[in-house]
Design a protein around this motif. Structure first.
Motif, PDB file in Angstrom:
ATOM      1  N   PRO A 109     -10.380   0.382  -4.227  1.00 58.72           N
ATOM      2  CA  PRO A 109      -9.257   1.330  -4.311  1.00 58.72           C
ATOM      3  C   PRO A 109      -8.099   0.766  -5.118  1.00 58.72           C
ATOM      4  N   LYS A 110      -7.234   1.663  -5.568  1.00 50.95           N
ATOM      5  CA  LYS A 110      -6.000   1.233  -6.212  1.00 50.95           C
ATOM      6  C   LYS A 110      -5.154   0.463  -5.199  1.00 50.95           C
ATOM      7  N   TYR A 384      -3.828  -1.791 -11.296  1.00 47.57           N
ATOM      8  CA  TYR A 384      -3.894  -2.628 -10.102  1.00 47.57           C
ATOM      9  C   TYR A 384      -4.995  -2.158  -9.144  1.00 47.57           C
ATOM     10  N   ARG A 385      -5.605  -3.118  -8.447  1.00 51.18           N
ATOM     11  CA  ARG A 385      -6.633  -2.834  -7.446  1.00 51.18           C
ATOM     12  C   ARG A 385      -6.399  -3.701  -6.201  1.00 51.18           C
ATOM     13  N   GLN A 386      -6.947  -3.240  -5.078  1.00 54.71           N
ATOM     14  CA  GLN A 386      -6.991  -4.056  -3.857  1.00 54.71           C
ATOM     15  C   GLN A 386      -8.449  -4.217  -3.472  1.00 54.71           C
ATOM     16  N   SER A 403      -7.277  -9.013  -1.127  1.00 52.34           N
ATOM     17  CA  SER A 403      -6.498  -9.586  -2.228  1.00 52.34           C
ATOM     18  C   SER A 403      -6.120  -8.493  -3.237  1.00 52.34           C
ATOM     19  N   LEU A 404      -5.033  -8.727  -3.954  1.00 53.98           N
ATOM     20  CA  LEU A 404      -4.538  -7.769  -4.939  1.00 53.98           C
ATOM     21  C   LEU A 404      -4.858  -8.262  -6.347  1.00 53.98           C
ATOM     22  N   ILE A 405      -5.293  -7.341  -7.196  1.00 56.74           N
ATOM     23  CA  ILE A 405      -5.675  -7.654  -8.578  1.00 56.74           C
ATOM     24  C   ILE A 405      -4.796  -6.859  -9.536  1.00 56.74           C
ATOM     25  N   SER A 406      -4.288  -7.543 -10.553  1.00 55.98           N
ATOM     26  CA  SER A 406      -3.615  -6.873 -11.668  1.00 55.98           C
ATOM     27  C   SER A 406      -4.469  -7.102 -12.905  1.00 55.98           C
ATOM     28  N   LEU A 407      -4.993  -6.037 -13.490  1.00 54.05           N
ATOM     29  CA  LEU A 407      -5.699  -6.155 -14.764  1.00 54.05           C
ATOM     30  C   LEU A 407      -4.683  -5.907 -15.868  1.00 54.05           C
TER      31      LEU A 407
END
Length: 511
Positions: A109-110, A384-386, A403-407
Motif C-alpha cells: 500500500p501507499k 512512497y510505500r509502506q 518500514s517506509l519506502i521512498s522511491l
C-alpha cells in the motif's frame, strides 16, 4: 455559596482536562518514540547523509535544488539511504532498479504517513486505496482506458491544442518570452473535462479556472506539509494559516467536482443522451463510475464517486501538464532534436492539420524524445510505500514489515550505473535495442508493477498529439535570463515558470 461551588467545580474540571491532555500528549510522544526506534533499527544497515537533531533531512529537502541534492546523495550511498523528515518520519530512500523491483513489483500500500494527507482533498480514491477495495476499483475503472475509448480522444486533443496555439500566436507577436506552464495546464484540464467528464465543446469556464488555481495551491501546500514535520499532526495543521488555506482550496476543488457530477447526472436523465451512451461500444470514465456496481449490486457511494473523480481530475491533468511543459523546454534546449521531431511529424501529417489515431504509432523519434524528457524531468519525482511484509534486497540487506519506502524517481532516472552520461539528453536510449537490454525498473515515469498509473496510455497519447502540433506551429527557444528552477510540488514544476521564446513557423494552416 452556589457560585463558589460552581467556580471550584469548574476549576477541578479544568485541572482534569489539563491532566488528560498531558497524559494523552505523553502517550502520543511515547508512541512516536517507539515507532522512530523501529524505523531507525530497520535502517541500521543503510548509511546515509548526516541529519539535523530536530529536522532530520527536512531542511535540505526544502531548499532550492533539493532534487539534485538527492542525486548527489545517491552517488555517495549506492542503492539507498535513510531519509528523515523530522525525527519521527523516516523512509528508506531508494533509487536503484533492483531495489525498485523488490518493492514495486509487489502490491504494497501507499505510505499512510504521506498519503493520508490527501484524504481531505481527494478522499479514498484509487491513489490511496489498498487491498480488496483497491483491486475492486482498479478492475472497475480499467475499461475506461481501453484503446477503443481512447481513440476518439485524439480529436479532442487536437482541438484543445489548436485553441492554445492560437493564443500563443498572439503572445508570440510581442517577440518576448512567456511562461508556457499555465497555458499548458488549462489546455490539459480542458481536454480532460471533454474526454472523460462529458464536457461540451466550450472552453474552460470561470469555475474550471478556479479549480485549476485551487489544484496549484493544493499541490504546493501538500508538498510543504510533507516536508515540514510540525505540520504532520492534523490537529496542529488545521489550526495554522496553511491548514486553513488548504481547507479553502479543498472546498473550491470539491465544488467543481460536485458540479461536474451533478451536470453529468442531469444529462443522463435526457433520453437522447441515454440513447447515445447505449449505442457506444465503450463508456467513458465518468459514465462507468455512475453506472458502477460492486459484486453485491451496490452502486458507488457519493463519497466513493467524488473520490475517484477528484483523483482522476487532479492526476489526469497536472502530470501531463508537467510532462508536456518540460518536453518543450528540452526541445528549446536541444534544437537539433527539435528539428528531427518536426521533420518526422511534418512527414506524418502531410497536408492535414490534425492527427489521427493511426498516426500516433508512427511518431518514433518524437516518442523517444518524450521518454527521454520524462527520464530527466519525471512528472512525479517521488512516491512512497509502506511494506506489508518483509523485503529482501539484491545485496543481502532487508527491511521488516511496516518500514517506509521512498522511491526517488528523479534520482533513479539519473543513476549513472544504469544511465551513462545521465545528464545528457539522448533519445537513442529508447531505441528498441537499448530498451531490451535495460533493467525493466530503470525507467518509471508512471511507476511500475501492479499499482502503476492506470492512465499512462491516455497521458502518452495526449503528449504525442500536443507536442507534435506545438512543433509544427512554432520554433521553441530558451530565454537565457529566466532558466527554470526545478521544484517538486507533488508534480515537477518550475519555481519561476518555464519561459520560452516562440517563433511562428506557418508550415501549415494549423487551424
Amino acid at each position: 455559596m452556589l457560585s463558589i461551588l460552581l467556580s471550584l467545580n469548574l476549576s477541578h474540571l479544568g485541572l482534569w482536562a489539563s491532566g488528560l491532555i498531558l497524559v494523552l500528549g505523553f502517550l502520543k510522544l511515547i508512541r512516536l518514540l517507539l515507532r522512530r526506534q523501529m524505523l531507525a533499527r530497520a535502517m541500521d544497515s543503510f548509511p546515509g547523509p548526516p541529519t539535523h537533531w530536530l529536522f532530520g533531512h527536512a531542511l535540505e529537502i526544502q531548499k532550492t535544488g533539493s532534487l539534485d541534492k538527492v542525486v548527489s546523495w545517491a552517488h555517495q550511498f549506492p542503492y539507498a539511504h535513510p531519509l528523515w523528515l523530522g525525527q519521527f518520519l523516516g523512509f528508506l530512500n531508494i533509487y536503484e532498479p533492483d531495489y525498485a523491483k523488490a518493492v514495486y513489483s509487489r502490491g504494497d500500500p501507499k505510505a499512510a504517513d504521506v498519503y493520508d494527507f490527501f484524504l481531505q482533498w481527494i478522499g479514498k480514491g484509487l491513489l490511496v486505496l489498498h487491498g480488496p477495495k483497491w483491486y475492486e476499483h482498479r478492475k472497475l475503472l480499467t475499461p475506461g482506458f481501453h484503446y477503443d475509448v481512447l481513440k476518439p480522444y485524439v480529436a479532442v486533443f487536437n482541438n484543445s491544442t489548436h485553441a492554445m496555439l492560437d493564443k500563443w500566436e498572439e503572445k508570440a507577436r510581442e517577440d518576448k518570452s512567456f511562461d508556457i506552464f499555465c497555458d499548458v495546464g488549462h489546455m490539459a484540464l480542458d481536454s480532460l473535462m471533454k474526454c472523460t467528464f462529458g464536457k461540451g465543446n466550450s472552453g474552460l469556464s470561470h469555475r474550471d479556472n478556479s479549480y485549476y488555481l485551487a489544484v496549484s495551491d493544493l499541490t504546493l501546500l501538500m508538498q510543504q506539509r510533507i516536508e515540514s514535520f510540525q505540520y504532520h499532526n492534523d490537529f496542529i495543521y488545521w489550526l495554522t494559516p496553511h491548514g486553513r488555506r488548504f481547507l479553502r482550496a479543498c472546498q473550491a476543488a470539491h465544488d467543481h467536482t460536485d458540479q461536474v457530477i451533478r451536470e453529468r447526472k442531469a444529462a443522463l436523465q435526457d433520453e437522447k443522451e441515454q440513447e447515445k451512451i447505449q449505442n457506444r461500444r465503450h463508456l467513458d470514465f465518468l459514465d462507468i463510475l455512475l453506472g458502477a456496481r460492486d459484486e453485491s449490486g451496490i452502486k458507488l457511494s457519493d463519497a466513493e464517486l467524488r473520490a475517484e473523480v477528484d483523483t482522476f481530475m487532479f492526476e489526469g491533468h497536472d502530470t501531463t501538464t508537467s510532462g508536456i511543459s518540460w518536453f518543450l523546454y528540452c526541445m528549446a534546449l536541444y534544437p537539433e532534436h527539435q528539428s528531427c521531431c518536426r521533420e518526422e511529424v511534418c512527414e506524418i501529417l502531410g497536408d492535414r492539420d490534425s492527427f489521427q489515431w493511426d498516426d500516433l504509432g508512427k511518431m518514433t523519434y518524437l516518442t523517444m524524445c518524450i521518454k527521454e524528457s520524462l527520464r530527466l524531468y519525471p512528472p512525479v519525482p517521488q512516491v512512497y510505500r509502506q511494506l506489508s511484509k518483509p523485503v529482501n534486497f539484491v545485496d543481502g540487506r532487508s527491511l521488516p514489515a511496516g518500514s517506509l519506502i521512498s522511491l526517488h524517481i528523479y534520482a533513479l532516472h539519473r543513476n549513472s550505473s544504469v544511465w551513462p552520461d545521465s545528464e545528457v539528453f539522448d533519445p537513442l536510449r529508447f531505441t528498441p535495442e537499448n530498451v531490451a537490454t535495460r533493467h525493466p525498473f530503470a525507467f518509471m515515469p508512471f511507476s511500475a508493477g501492479p499499482r502503476n498509473c492506470i492512465g499512462q496510455q491516455f497521458a502518452m497519447n495526449e503528449m504525442k498529439v500536443v507536442t507534435a502540433l506545438c512543433l509544427l506551429r512554432f520554433e521553441f527557444a530558451l530565454d537565457p535570463l529566466q532558466p527554470p528552477i526545478k521544484m517538486p510540488q507533488l508534480i515537477l514544476r518550475s519555481k519561476n515558470g518555464i519561459h520560452l521564446r516562440l517563433k511562428p513557423l506557418h508550415l501549415g494552416s494549423g487551424k
